[in-house]
Each structure stands twice: as C-alpha cells, then as structure tokens.
Design a protein around this motif. Structure first.
Motif, PDB file in Angstrom:
ATOM      1  N   ARG A 180     -22.892  52.444 -41.541  1.00 16.46           N
ATOM      2  CA  ARG A 180     -21.949  51.980 -40.503  1.00 16.46           C
ATOM      3  C   ARG A 180     -20.617  52.718 -40.608  1.00 16.46           C
ATOM      4  O   ARG A 180     -19.988  53.046 -39.593  1.00 16.46           O
ATOM      5  CB  ARG A 180     -21.737  50.469 -40.619  1.00 16.46           C
ATOM      6  N   PHE A 181     -20.182  52.979 -41.827  1.00 11.58           N
ATOM      7  CA  PHE A 181     -18.918  53.698 -42.047  1.00 11.58           C
ATOM      8  C   PHE A 181     -18.970  55.077 -41.411  1.00 11.58           C
ATOM      9  O   PHE A 181     -18.001  55.537 -40.800  1.00 11.58           O
ATOM     10  CB  PHE A 181     -18.650  53.806 -43.551  1.00 11.58           C
ATOM     11  N   TRP A 182     -20.113  55.746 -41.533  1.00 14.15           N
ATOM     12  CA  TRP A 182     -20.235  57.111 -41.010  1.00 14.15           C
ATOM     13  C   TRP A 182     -20.201  57.182 -39.486  1.00 14.15           C
ATOM     14  O   TRP A 182     -20.005  58.255 -38.922  1.00 14.15           O
ATOM     15  CB  TRP A 182     -21.514  57.748 -41.543  1.00 14.15           C
ATOM     16  N   ARG A 183     -20.406  56.062 -38.807  1.00 15.01           N
ATOM     17  CA  ARG A 183     -20.297  56.081 -37.343  1.00 15.01           C
ATOM     18  C   ARG A 183     -18.889  56.456 -36.903  1.00 15.01           C
ATOM     19  O   ARG A 183     -18.700  57.105 -35.861  1.00 15.01           O
ATOM     20  CB  ARG A 183     -20.652  54.707 -36.772  1.00 15.01           C
ATOM     21  N   ASP A 184     -17.900  56.059 -37.690  1.00 13.38           N
ATOM     22  CA  ASP A 184     -16.504  56.338 -37.342  1.00 13.38           C
ATOM     23  C   ASP A 184     -15.867  57.406 -38.223  1.00 13.38           C
ATOM     24  O   ASP A 184     -14.830  57.966 -37.865  1.00 13.38           O
ATOM     25  CB  ASP A 184     -15.662  55.054 -37.444  1.00 13.38           C
ATOM     26  N   HIS A 185     -16.467  57.649 -39.388  1.00 10.28           N
ATOM     27  CA  HIS A 185     -15.847  58.583 -40.338  1.00 10.28           C
ATOM     28  C   HIS A 185     -16.898  59.540 -40.897  1.00 10.28           C
ATOM     29  O   HIS A 185     -17.058  59.666 -42.114  1.00 10.28           O
ATOM     30  CB  HIS A 185     -15.163  57.812 -41.471  1.00 10.28           C
ATOM     31  N   GLY A 186     -17.592  60.209 -40.018  1.00 10.90           N
ATOM     32  CA  GLY A 186     -18.647  61.123 -40.440  1.00 10.90           C
ATOM     33  C   GLY A 186     -18.152  62.322 -41.204  1.00 10.90           C
ATOM     34  O   GLY A 186     -18.956  63.018 -41.842  1.00 10.90           O
ATOM     35  N   GLU A 187     -16.857  62.579 -41.178  1.00  8.55           N
ATOM     36  CA  GLU A 187     -16.319  63.742 -41.877  1.00  8.55           C
ATOM     37  C   GLU A 187     -16.184  63.510 -43.380  1.00  8.55           C
ATOM     38  O   GLU A 187     -15.973  64.459 -44.144  1.00  8.55           O
ATOM     39  CB  GLU A 187     -14.946  64.103 -41.287  1.00  8.55           C
ATOM     40  N   ILE A 188     -16.312  62.257 -43.824  1.00  9.59           N
ATOM     41  CA  ILE A 188     -16.149  61.939 -45.242  1.00  9.59           C
ATOM     42  C   ILE A 188     -17.528  61.845 -45.905  1.00  9.59           C
ATOM     43  O   ILE A 188     -18.397  61.093 -45.456  1.00  9.59           O
ATOM     44  CB  ILE A 188     -15.378  60.614 -45.436  1.00  9.59           C
ATOM     45  N   THR A 189     -17.717  62.601 -46.957  1.00  6.05           N
ATOM     46  CA  THR A 189     -18.963  62.567 -47.718  1.00  6.05           C
ATOM     47  C   THR A 189     -18.884  61.446 -48.752  1.00  6.05           C
ATOM     48  O   THR A 189     -17.913  61.367 -49.514  1.00  6.05           O
ATOM     49  CB  THR A 189     -19.211  63.894 -48.445  1.00  6.05           C
ATOM     50  N   ILE A 190     -19.890  60.579 -48.769  1.00  5.22           N
ATOM     51  CA  ILE A 190     -19.951  59.522 -49.776  1.00  5.22           C
ATOM     52  C   ILE A 190     -21.175  59.755 -50.650  1.00  5.22           C
ATOM     53  O   ILE A 190     -22.310  59.752 -50.175  1.00  5.22           O
ATOM     54  CB  ILE A 190     -20.005  58.123 -49.128  1.00  5.22           C
ATOM     55  N   ASN A 191     -20.918  59.972 -51.920  1.00  4.26           N
ATOM     56  CA  ASN A 191     -21.986  60.135 -52.893  1.00  4.26           C
ATOM     57  C   ASN A 191     -22.147  58.835 -53.675  1.00  4.26           C
ATOM     58  O   ASN A 191     -21.164  58.165 -53.985  1.00  4.26           O
ATOM     59  CB  ASN A 191     -21.654  61.271 -53.874  1.00  4.26           C
ATOM     60  N   ASN A 223      -7.249  59.409 -53.779  1.00  2.00           N
ATOM     61  CA  ASN A 223      -6.708  60.080 -52.607  1.00  2.00           C
ATOM     62  C   ASN A 223      -6.869  59.233 -51.352  1.00  2.00           C
ATOM     63  O   ASN A 223      -7.363  58.101 -51.386  1.00  2.00           O
ATOM     64  CB  ASN A 223      -7.370  61.448 -52.434  1.00  2.00           C
ATOM     65  N   ALA A 224      -6.469  59.805 -50.220  1.00  2.00           N
ATOM     66  CA  ALA A 224      -6.498  59.064 -48.954  1.00  2.00           C
ATOM     67  C   ALA A 224      -7.916  58.712 -48.555  1.00  2.00           C
ATOM     68  O   ALA A 224      -8.150  57.633 -47.979  1.00  2.00           O
ATOM     69  CB  ALA A 224      -5.826  59.902 -47.863  1.00  2.00           C
ATOM     70  N   GLN A 225      -8.874  59.590 -48.843  1.00  3.58           N
ATOM     71  CA  GLN A 225     -10.263  59.316 -48.485  1.00  3.58           C
ATOM     72  C   GLN A 225     -10.805  58.117 -49.278  1.00  3.58           C
ATOM     73  O   GLN A 225     -11.474  57.240 -48.727  1.00  3.58           O
ATOM     74  CB  GLN A 225     -11.135  60.553 -48.733  1.00  3.58           C
ATOM     75  N   THR A 226     -10.501  58.087 -50.567  1.00  5.36           N
ATOM     76  CA  THR A 226     -10.928  56.961 -51.392  1.00  5.36           C
ATOM     77  C   THR A 226     -10.299  55.670 -50.909  1.00  5.36           C
ATOM     78  O   THR A 226     -10.966  54.624 -50.819  1.00  5.36           O
ATOM     79  CB  THR A 226     -10.557  57.199 -52.868  1.00  5.36           C
ATOM     80  N   ALA A 227      -9.019  55.723 -50.587  1.00  6.15           N
ATOM     81  CA  ALA A 227      -8.323  54.532 -50.096  1.00  6.15           C
ATOM     82  C   ALA A 227      -8.934  54.039 -48.788  1.00  6.15           C
ATOM     83  O   ALA A 227      -9.069  52.819 -48.566  1.00  6.15           O
ATOM     84  CB  ALA A 227      -6.839  54.833 -49.911  1.00  6.15           C
ATOM     85  N   LEU A 228      -9.335  54.975 -47.915  1.00  7.97           N
ATOM     86  CA  LEU A 228      -9.938  54.593 -46.648  1.00  7.97           C
ATOM     87  C   LEU A 228     -11.275  53.897 -46.860  1.00  7.97           C
ATOM     88  O   LEU A 228     -11.552  52.849 -46.266  1.00  7.97           O
ATOM     89  CB  LEU A 228     -10.120  55.832 -45.774  1.00  7.97           C
ATOM     90  N   VAL A 229     -12.130  54.478 -47.726  1.00  8.27           N
ATOM     91  CA  VAL A 229     -13.434  53.883 -47.998  1.00  8.27           C
ATOM     92  C   VAL A 229     -13.259  52.515 -48.653  1.00  8.27           C
ATOM     93  O   VAL A 229     -13.946  51.546 -48.295  1.00  8.27           O
ATOM     94  CB  VAL A 229     -14.275  54.807 -48.903  1.00  8.27           C
ATOM     95  N   LEU A 258     -29.384  47.264 -51.163  1.00 12.25           N
ATOM     96  CA  LEU A 258     -29.265  46.060 -50.331  1.00 12.25           C
ATOM     97  C   LEU A 258     -27.901  45.896 -49.675  1.00 12.25           C
ATOM     98  O   LEU A 258     -27.816  45.337 -48.578  1.00 12.25           O
ATOM     99  CB  LEU A 258     -29.557  44.815 -51.177  1.00 12.25           C
ATOM    100  N   TRP A 259     -26.854  46.371 -50.318  1.00 12.91           N
ATOM    101  CA  TRP A 259     -25.508  46.079 -49.806  1.00 12.91           C
ATOM    102  C   TRP A 259     -24.734  47.332 -49.431  1.00 12.91           C
ATOM    103  O   TRP A 259     -24.177  47.414 -48.341  1.00 12.91           O
ATOM    104  CB  TRP A 259     -24.723  45.276 -50.851  1.00 12.91           C
ATOM    105  N   LEU A 260     -24.707  48.318 -50.319  1.00 15.51           N
ATOM    106  CA  LEU A 260     -23.822  49.460 -50.094  1.00 15.51           C
ATOM    107  C   LEU A 260     -24.354  50.440 -49.062  1.00 15.51           C
ATOM    108  O   LEU A 260     -23.612  50.855 -48.155  1.00 15.51           O
ATOM    109  CB  LEU A 260     -23.574  50.178 -51.428  1.00 15.51           C
ATOM    110  N   THR A 261     -25.609  50.839 -49.173  1.00 16.06           N
ATOM    111  CA  THR A 261     -26.146  51.870 -48.275  1.00 16.06           C
ATOM    112  C   THR A 261     -26.052  51.478 -46.804  1.00 16.06           C
ATOM    113  O   THR A 261     -25.648  52.314 -45.975  1.00 16.06           O
ATOM    114  CB  THR A 261     -27.592  52.210 -48.659  1.00 16.06           C
ATOM    115  N   PRO A 262     -26.409  50.239 -46.417  1.00 17.43           N
ATOM    116  CA  PRO A 262     -26.244  49.881 -45.000  1.00 17.43           C
ATOM    117  C   PRO A 262     -24.795  49.987 -44.529  1.00 17.43           C
ATOM    118  O   PRO A 262     -24.532  50.354 -43.377  1.00 17.43           O
ATOM    119  CB  PRO A 262     -26.728  48.433 -44.951  1.00 17.43           C
ATOM    120  N   ARG A 263     -23.860  49.691 -45.404  1.00 15.39           N
ATOM    121  CA  ARG A 263     -22.449  49.773 -45.010  1.00 15.39           C
ATOM    122  C   ARG A 263     -21.967  51.211 -44.916  1.00 15.39           C
ATOM    123  O   ARG A 263     -21.135  51.538 -44.064  1.00 15.39           O
ATOM    124  CB  ARG A 263     -21.592  48.969 -46.005  1.00 15.39           C
ATOM    125  N   ILE A 264     -22.490  52.076 -45.770  1.00  9.01           N
ATOM    126  CA  ILE A 264     -22.139  53.484 -45.662  1.00  9.01           C
ATOM    127  C   ILE A 264     -22.620  54.044 -44.323  1.00  9.01           C
ATOM    128  O   ILE A 264     -21.916  54.837 -43.676  1.00  9.01           O
ATOM    129  CB  ILE A 264     -22.748  54.277 -46.841  1.00  9.01           C
TER     130      ILE A 264
END
Length: 294
Positions: free
Chosen positions: A118-129, A279-285, A110-116
C-alpha cells in the motif's frame, strides 16, 4: 610489506569468538553463524592458542568470559559496530532512497508486506528492503527500522505500533465439538511454540492469565510461529493467535476463532527506529506505518 599489517588473528576466529561471547553460548553462536557448534568451538580454541590466554570459562550449557575475554569482546564489538556503520553509510549513499526494516517471518508476511504494498502506491520511488529473522536482532541494531513484539519497552527510540488480543485459533474443519470451556480447550491438541529466543506469549501464559491451572495437552512443539500457524491451517491442532497480527488469515477464512475466551497480550508490537542514518526516507516510512494502524 607484511601480509597482515595489523597483526590480527583470522577474522573467522574473531567473529566466532565475538558471537559466542555475545550469545553466552557456543550452541547459540553456531545457530547465528549457520555452522556447527564444533566449528565455533574449534575457532575459539584456535584463537586462545594463538593468543596464549584463556578467553572462556566453559560449562555444560554456557560460556563465561575471563577478564581477557571481556577486553577482547568489548574491542571486537566496538570494531564490528564501526564497520557496520561505515557499510551502512556507504550503502545509503549508493541508494539514498532505500529503507531496511527488520521483522520476524510472521510479522513480515502477515502485517508488514501488505502495508509495504500500500505504501508503494504513493511512494514507489522509495525502496524498502526487509531483513527477516526469527531470532532476536543483534544489538546494536544496524537497520533503519525494526518491528518487535516485547513484554517490556525497548531501550532504543521506539513507537508503539499496536496492542493485541490473544485468542485460540483453528481450521474451519477442525473438530472442536464441545470445546466451550477453558478445560475443553486445554484438552484439545494444542500447538506449542518453543522459541526461547523470542518474547512470544505461550499457551501456559494465556491459561494463567485466565486463572486456569489444569493440565495442557500437546500436539506439536515448533520453534517458529509461521510453522505453528500452518499446522493449525492444516487442521493439526489449535494455535494461540494475535488477533490483529493474524487478521489476514481470519479475513480469508483460513483460521477461525475457537470459543469465547480471550486475553490482552502482555506484550506490545514496537517499531524501533534504531538506524544509524535516520534520514527523511526512514522518517516517512516510520510515520506511514504508525498512521496505517487499522
């Protein structure tokens, strides 16, 4: 060369014992390990026999560690933590752009997946598991980020994601005629969440907060909030809803608010940044999720 240079009992024995010791229960350990209580009990007894000492004092509902049990439990917890940290470090080298987030099924869908998305629109290079789990995350948490609803703030470093409001929800075609007062709502078929491992607020908590002390009806008792929501969508009863969390269901018209009563949720949704490699990726997310609160 010895086939067991460290002289250790089997890993299955040690893992079963550590889990039971941490959970304080053979039954809860079995649920975490996806085996039967009998299997856990067998492994622990085999370990005690091999070591020649008693590790647990057993009662009907729980287990209590002996002094020897405490020594072994502490050593195993440290060892498993170090192993997990090493594995996490290796994985981060293989995929340095990977971030793992822990959440319950409901929070994920309900909350996290829709935001991921949207996140990938600008940061598709980061894999979120996503690590989805409806039982408490084992401490220490070896994920980069974890989202938890808690009555009190966690001890780990964290951010407050959002507060919420608790409201009764039902399907649009649910028969709610005459349900205008608290007593009317209490008499409707309520869907109760029995999940002792979570901090979810119960119907009893909600009615107590509104100073209602009458009887509460029961339609279904379930141990998973996603199941409770589905039952409500199917018209099987009234479910207690976290308004911001279930906003997608309200926006889609799958559920509607029943009546005028609402109360502030006693807990908050927290973003715990407990990862070993912050790391920087975690901080960005992490920062993106905080900024994406609507």
């Amino acid at each position: 060369m010895s086939r067991n240079p460290y002289g250790l009992p089997s890993l299955k024995m040690l893992k079963s014992f550590e889990c039971a010791a941490r959970c304080g229960s053979i039954k809860d350990a079995a649920a975490e390990l996806f085996v039967t209580p009998g299997a856990v009990s067998h492994q622990v007894k085999a370990l005690e026999q091999e070591l020649g000492v008693q590790l647990f004092i057993r009662s009907h509902r729980a287990v209590e560690l002996t002094p020897e049990g405490w020594v072994l439990k502490d050593a195993l917890s440290r060892g498993f933590f170090d192993i997990s940290r090493a594995i996490k470090s290796i994985q981060s080298r293989v995929d340095p752009n990977s971030v793992t987030i822990g959440a319950t099924t409901a929070v994920s869908s309900l909350w996290l997946t829709p935001r991921i998305s949207r996140f990938w629109r600008d940061h598709g290079e980061i894999t979120i598991n996503q690590h989805v789990r409806d039982r408490p995350f084992v401490r220490p948490v070896l994920l980069d980020l974890v989202i938890e609803y808690r009555i009190s703030a966690p001890d780990e470093p964290h951010d407050v994601l959002f507060d919420d409001v608790l409201i009764p929800l039902c399907a649009p075609d649910f028969d709610r005629s005459g349900a205008s007062e608290l007593g009317d709502i209490a008499a409707l078929p309520l869907i109760h969440l029995d999940a002792k491992e979570t901090n979810w607020t119960s119907w009893q908590n909600w009615f107590d907060a509104l100073n209602y002390n009458g009887e509460l009806s029961t339609r279904h008792r379930v141990n998973n909030y996603t199941i409770a929501l589905q039952l409500a969508k199917d018209g099987q009863g009234v479910v207690l809803g976290w308004q911001r969390l279930v906003a997608p269901l309200l926006d889609a018209g799958e559920l509607i608010v029943l009546g005028r009563y609402r109360s502030a949720a006693p807990g908050r949704f927290y973003l715990i940044h407990a990862g070993i490699e912050n790391n920087a990726q975690t901080a960005l997310v992490r920062q993106w999720l905080i900024n994406d609160i609507d």
